[in-house]
Design a protein around this motif. Structure first.
Motif, PDB file in Angstrom:
ATOM      1  N   ALA A 105       0.866  -1.176   0.000  1.00  0.00           N
ATOM      2  CA  ALA A 105       0.000   0.000   0.000  1.00  0.00           C
ATOM      3  C   ALA A 105       0.905   1.229   0.000  1.00  0.00           C
ATOM      4  CB  ALA A 105      -0.898   0.004   1.226  1.00  0.00           C
ATOM      5  N   ASN A 106       0.702   2.087  -0.956  1.00  0.00           N
ATOM      6  CA  ASN A 106       1.475   3.313  -1.098  1.00  0.00           C
ATOM      7  C   ASN A 106       0.543   4.465  -0.683  1.00  0.00           C
ATOM      8  OD1 ASN A 106       3.909   4.615  -2.178  1.00  0.00           O
ATOM      9  ND2 ASN A 106       2.508   5.457  -3.703  1.00  0.00           N
ATOM     10  N   ILE A 107       0.797   5.048   0.481  1.00  0.00           N
ATOM     11  CA  ILE A 107      -0.093   6.069   1.046  1.00  0.00           C
ATOM     12  C   ILE A 107       0.587   7.428   0.954  1.00  0.00           C
ATOM     13  CG2 ILE A 107      -1.351   6.803   3.122  1.00  0.00           C
ATOM     14  CD1 ILE A 107      -0.916   3.714   3.991  1.00  0.00           C
ATOM     15  N   PHE A 108      -0.093   8.363   0.342  1.00  0.00           N
ATOM     16  CA  PHE A 108       0.470   9.708   0.208  1.00  0.00           C
ATOM     17  C   PHE A 108       0.307  10.464   1.526  1.00  0.00           C
ATOM     18  CE2 PHE A 108      -0.729   8.475  -4.115  1.00  0.00           C
ATOM     19  CZ  PHE A 108       0.486   8.655  -4.755  1.00  0.00           C
ATOM     20  N   LYS A 130      -3.906  13.962   0.379  1.00  0.00           N
ATOM     21  CA  LYS A 130      -3.203  13.365   1.515  1.00  0.00           C
ATOM     22  C   LYS A 130      -4.046  12.236   2.093  1.00  0.00           C
ATOM     23  CE  LYS A 130      -2.418  15.714   5.601  1.00  0.00           C
ATOM     24  NZ  LYS A 130      -1.708  16.730   6.407  1.00  0.00           N
ATOM     25  N   TYR A 131      -3.396  11.118   2.410  1.00  0.00           N
ATOM     26  CA  TYR A 131      -3.981   9.907   3.001  1.00  0.00           C
ATOM     27  C   TYR A 131      -4.733   9.038   2.004  1.00  0.00           C
ATOM     28  CZ  TYR A 131      -2.843  12.467   7.274  1.00  0.00           C
ATOM     29  OH  TYR A 131      -2.204  13.196   8.232  1.00  0.00           O
ATOM     30  N   SER A 132      -4.719   9.389   0.726  1.00  0.00           N
ATOM     31  CA  SER A 132      -5.249   8.430  -0.250  1.00  0.00           C
ATOM     32  C   SER A 132      -4.147   7.422  -0.531  1.00  0.00           C
ATOM     33  CB  SER A 132      -5.717   9.131  -1.528  1.00  0.00           C
ATOM     34  OG  SER A 132      -4.626   9.745  -2.188  1.00  0.00           O
ATOM     35  N   ALA A 133      -4.552   6.251  -1.028  1.00  0.00           N
ATOM     36  CA  ALA A 133      -3.584   5.165  -1.189  1.00  0.00           C
ATOM     37  C   ALA A 133      -3.852   4.379  -2.460  1.00  0.00           C
ATOM     38  CB  ALA A 133      -3.653   4.223   0.011  1.00  0.00           C
ATOM     39  N   TYR A 134      -2.803   3.728  -2.939  1.00  0.00           N
ATOM     40  CA  TYR A 134      -2.915   2.766  -4.030  1.00  0.00           C
ATOM     41  C   TYR A 134      -2.218   1.496  -3.583  1.00  0.00           C
ATOM     42  CZ  TYR A 134      -4.735   6.337  -7.095  1.00  0.00           C
ATOM     43  OH  TYR A 134      -5.537   7.302  -7.650  1.00  0.00           O
ATOM     44  N   VAL A 135      -2.851   0.365  -3.854  1.00  0.00           N
ATOM     45  CA  VAL A 135      -2.304  -0.934  -3.463  1.00  0.00           C
ATOM     46  C   VAL A 135      -1.983  -1.703  -4.726  1.00  0.00           C
ATOM     47  CG1 VAL A 135      -2.779  -3.096  -2.227  1.00  0.00           C
ATOM     48  CG2 VAL A 135      -3.737  -0.931  -1.376  1.00  0.00           C
ATOM     49  N   ILE A 150       8.385  20.871  -3.749  1.00  0.00           N
ATOM     50  CA  ILE A 150       8.284  20.345  -2.374  1.00  0.00           C
ATOM     51  C   ILE A 150       8.533  18.843  -2.360  1.00  0.00           C
ATOM     52  CG2 ILE A 150       6.683  22.161  -1.598  1.00  0.00           C
ATOM     53  CD1 ILE A 150       4.434  19.985  -1.815  1.00  0.00           C
ATOM     54  N   ASP A 151       8.900  18.325  -1.178  1.00  0.00           N
ATOM     55  CA  ASP A 151       9.103  16.885  -1.024  1.00  0.00           C
ATOM     56  C   ASP A 151       7.793  16.129  -1.249  1.00  0.00           C
ATOM     57  OD1 ASP A 151      11.789  17.196  -0.329  1.00  0.00           O
ATOM     58  OD2 ASP A 151      11.386  17.175   1.832  1.00  0.00           O
ATOM     59  N   LYS A 152       7.892  14.974  -1.887  1.00  0.00           N
ATOM     60  CA  LYS A 152       6.765  14.029  -1.991  1.00  0.00           C
ATOM     61  C   LYS A 152       7.032  12.960  -0.941  1.00  0.00           C
ATOM     62  CE  LYS A 152       6.281  10.822  -5.360  1.00  0.00           C
ATOM     63  NZ  LYS A 152       6.183   9.577  -4.606  1.00  0.00           N
ATOM     64  N   ILE A 153       6.124  12.840   0.030  1.00  0.00           N
ATOM     65  CA  ILE A 153       6.342  11.917   1.147  1.00  0.00           C
ATOM     66  C   ILE A 153       5.267  10.835   1.111  1.00  0.00           C
ATOM     67  CG2 ILE A 153       6.633  11.700   3.651  1.00  0.00           C
ATOM     68  CD1 ILE A 153       7.249  14.722   3.702  1.00  0.00           C
ATOM     69  N   THR A 154       5.724   9.584   1.134  1.00  0.00           N
ATOM     70  CA  THR A 154       4.786   8.461   1.115  1.00  0.00           C
ATOM     71  C   THR A 154       5.127   7.477   2.222  1.00  0.00           C
ATOM     72  OG1 THR A 154       6.147   7.361  -0.554  1.00  0.00           O
ATOM     73  CG2 THR A 154       4.222   8.570  -1.351  1.00  0.00           C
ATOM     74  N   LEU A 155       4.095   6.772   2.651  1.00  0.00           N
ATOM     75  CA  LEU A 155       4.228   5.693   3.615  1.00  0.00           C
ATOM     76  C   LEU A 155       3.912   4.412   2.868  1.00  0.00           C
ATOM     77  CD1 LEU A 155       4.435   4.806   6.638  1.00  0.00           C
ATOM     78  CD2 LEU A 155       1.968   5.164   6.763  1.00  0.00           C
ATOM     79  N   GLN A 156       4.752   3.406   3.027  1.00  0.00           N
ATOM     80  CA  GLN A 156       4.521   2.122   2.387  1.00  0.00           C
ATOM     81  C   GLN A 156       4.264   1.070   3.444  1.00  0.00           C
ATOM     82  OE1 GLN A 156       6.982   4.195   1.131  1.00  0.00           O
ATOM     83  NE2 GLN A 156       5.806   4.480  -0.709  1.00  0.00           N
ATOM     84  N   PHE A 157       3.144   0.359   3.309  1.00  0.00           N
ATOM     85  CA  PHE A 157       2.902  -0.834   4.124  1.00  0.00           C
ATOM     86  C   PHE A 157       3.080  -2.018   3.189  1.00  0.00           C
ATOM     87  CE2 PHE A 157      -0.010   1.841   6.889  1.00  0.00           C
ATOM     88  CZ  PHE A 157       0.824   1.794   8.000  1.00  0.00           C
ATOM     89  N   SER A 158       3.876  -2.987   3.598  1.00  0.00           N
ATOM     90  CA  SER A 158       4.070  -4.207   2.818  1.00  0.00           C
ATOM     91  C   SER A 158       3.556  -5.383   3.623  1.00  0.00           C
ATOM     92  CB  SER A 158       5.554  -4.400   2.503  1.00  0.00           C
ATOM     93  OG  SER A 158       6.046  -3.290   1.787  1.00  0.00           O
ATOM     94  N   GLY A 159       2.935  -6.321   2.918  1.00  0.00           N
ATOM     95  CA  GLY A 159       2.405  -7.489   3.607  1.00  0.00           C
ATOM     96  C   GLY A 159       1.682  -8.399   2.648  1.00  0.00           C
TER      97      GLY A 159
END
Length: 163
Positions: A105-108, A130-135, A150-159
């Motif tokens: 999941a790639n969360i902006f 912000k907080y939308s995601a693509y899996v 500006i910086d592009k910052i993402t959170l990745q959840f892997s599983g």
């Protein structure tokens, strides 16, 4: 038959993870033997990445439900202005179960800014909130560019998918 990935999730219940206390390391995305890009591009192709302990997310069960996945690890990526994360497919090095579908999941963590783009073979991702995601799984080739100011910052959840 159409692939179910990339799949959009409108809003993920993430509390923004401040990036001041983490030890980011620079990763070169170009010239990787696994890269799908055949050219050795002379561009700014580094990202900053840090892995986050899952204990940071008090609502991990809610996140797993929203994302339809069993989350095994998390990382945050900062892509600075002027950089390209070259075309690649996700590897999932830490996920060892061969019988389960590996997904990310790639969360902006920031709203879209002009000059930012994520592209997959079947979808151009832009103008995100912000907080939308693509899996997606490991079959989806993708790249990301940040030609904004500006910086592009993402959170990745892997599983693993639990659909």
């Amino acid at each position: 038959i159409m692939s179910k990935y990339p799949k959009k999730i409108e809003n993920v219940s993430i509390d923004y993870v401040k990036n001041d206390n983490y030890d980011f390391h620079c990763e070169e995305t170009n010239n990787n033997p696994k890269s799908l890009s055949s050219k050795n591009l002379s561009l700014h192709t580094t990202i900053q990445q840090t892995f986050l302990p899952l204990e940071k997310f008090s609502n991990i069960k809610i996140l797993e439900k929203e994302l339809s996945m069993d989350i095994k690890y998390a990382s945050m990526i900062i892509q600075n202005p002027g950089s390209i994360n070259v075309t690649h497919k996700d590897e999932f090095f830490y996920l060892k179960d061969k019988n389960r579908e590996k997904i990310r999941a790639n969360i902006f963590l920031t709203d879209w800014d002009f000059g930012q783009l994520v592209e997959t073979e079947c979808l151009t991702i832009t103008r995100w909130k912000k907080y939308s995601a693509y899996v997606w799984d490991n079959n989806i080739a993708h790249f990301a560019i940040n030609f904004s100011d500006i910086d592009k910052i993402t959170l990745q959840f892997s599983g693993y998918s639990n659909e």
